[in-house]
Design a protein around this motif. Structure first.
Motif, PDB file in Angstrom:
ATOM      1  N   GLY A  66       0.779  -1.229   0.000  1.00  0.00           N
ATOM      2  CA  GLY A  66       0.000   0.000   0.000  1.00  0.00           C
ATOM      3  C   GLY A  66       0.811   1.278   0.000  1.00  0.00           C
ATOM      4  N   TYR A  67       2.072   1.214  -0.347  1.00  0.00           N
ATOM      5  CA  TYR A  67       2.947   2.379  -0.277  1.00  0.00           C
ATOM      6  C   TYR A  67       2.742   3.295  -1.473  1.00  0.00           C
ATOM      7  N   ASN A  68       2.531   4.585  -1.232  1.00  0.00           N
ATOM      8  CA  ASN A  68       2.350   5.565  -2.308  1.00  0.00           C
ATOM      9  C   ASN A  68       2.759   6.947  -1.817  1.00  0.00           C
ATOM     10  N   SER A  69       3.980   7.084  -1.356  1.00  0.00           N
ATOM     11  CA  SER A  69       4.454   8.325  -0.752  1.00  0.00           C
ATOM     12  C   SER A  69       4.773   9.398  -1.790  1.00  0.00           C
ATOM     13  N   LYS A  70       4.703  10.661  -1.372  1.00  0.00           N
ATOM     14  CA  LYS A  70       5.161  11.770  -2.194  1.00  0.00           C
ATOM     15  C   LYS A  70       6.655  12.003  -2.021  1.00  0.00           C
ATOM     16  N   PHE A 106       9.530  16.804 -14.247  1.00  0.00           N
ATOM     17  CA  PHE A 106       8.495  15.784 -14.297  1.00  0.00           C
ATOM     18  C   PHE A 106       8.878  14.687 -13.327  1.00  0.00           C
ATOM     19  N   SER A 107       7.908  13.860 -12.999  1.00  0.00           N
ATOM     20  CA  SER A 107       8.193  12.736 -12.113  1.00  0.00           C
ATOM     21  C   SER A 107       7.627  11.466 -12.723  1.00  0.00           C
ATOM     22  N   PHE A 108       8.019  10.346 -12.157  1.00  0.00           N
ATOM     23  CA  PHE A 108       7.520   9.038 -12.566  1.00  0.00           C
ATOM     24  C   PHE A 108       7.675   8.112 -11.377  1.00  0.00           C
ATOM     25  N   ARG A 109       7.063   6.957 -11.463  1.00  0.00           N
ATOM     26  CA  ARG A 109       7.168   5.953 -10.410  1.00  0.00           C
ATOM     27  C   ARG A 109       8.022   4.803 -10.916  1.00  0.00           C
ATOM     28  N   ASP A 110       8.923   4.319 -10.073  1.00  0.00           N
ATOM     29  CA  ASP A 110       9.684   3.126 -10.431  1.00  0.00           C
ATOM     30  C   ASP A 110       8.771   1.909 -10.282  1.00  0.00           C
ATOM     31  N   PRO A 111       9.244   0.710 -10.618  1.00  0.00           N
ATOM     32  CA  PRO A 111       8.364  -0.456 -10.524  1.00  0.00           C
ATOM     33  C   PRO A 111       7.872  -0.765  -9.110  1.00  0.00           C
ATOM     34  N   ASN A 113       6.786   1.729  -6.971  1.00  0.00           N
ATOM     35  CA  ASN A 113       5.962   2.870  -6.615  1.00  0.00           C
ATOM     36  C   ASN A 113       6.729   3.977  -5.902  1.00  0.00           C
ATOM     37  N   ASN A 114       8.073   3.967  -5.982  1.00  0.00           N
ATOM     38  CA  ASN A 114       8.856   5.105  -5.503  1.00  0.00           C
ATOM     39  C   ASN A 114       8.724   6.235  -6.514  1.00  0.00           C
TER      40      ASN A 114
END
Length: 124
Positions: A66-70, A106-111, A113-114
């Motif tokens: 459930g991790y989804n940090s900013k 810009f940003s993106f998430r690694d596989p 969710n970082n």
């Protein structure tokens, strides 16, 4: 006393336990970051370390449910638009960030969710 910080030494993000090969495929394979050897005393903890410019990126292992940090590292890169196009061609979803003066980013998430941010600074 004033604390004089010389520079940022490292940033740590985390991946699930046992996901080092997948992390290596992303950070070494797609992003082209240079993996460095962890100290022997820390190898038993799992994870990976990378040299990224003049700082290190430490990738630790932990429960990620459930991790989804900013929280995120932000790396200044050359030719931001080419980097964005490269990542899009690799199937990575790009998130446009709120504009701020003199910075394209810009940003993106690694596989795992970082959140990772890439930016370019513009001087007046």
């Amino acid at each position: 006393m004033n604390i004089h910080v010389k520079r940022l030494d490292h940033v740590q993000i985390c991946i699930p336990v046992g996901a080092e090969d997948e992390a290596r495929a992303f950070y070494s394979g797609i992003l082209g970051f240079q993996e460095i050897e962890k100290p022997d005393a820390l190898k038993k903890n799992g994870g990976l370390w990378y040299q990224v410019g003049d700082i290190e990126l430490h990738i630790g292992v932990e429960n990620r449910d459930g991790y989804n940090s900013k929280s995120h590292p932000a790396f200044e890169v050359e030719d931001l638009q080419s980097v964005k196009e490269y990542l899009l061609n690799k199937g990575i979803q790009i998130n446009e960030e709120t504009p701020i003066p003199h910075v394209s980013r810009f940003s993106f998430r690694d596989p795992f969710n970082n959140r990772i941010e890439f930016l370019s600074k513009h001087h007046r």
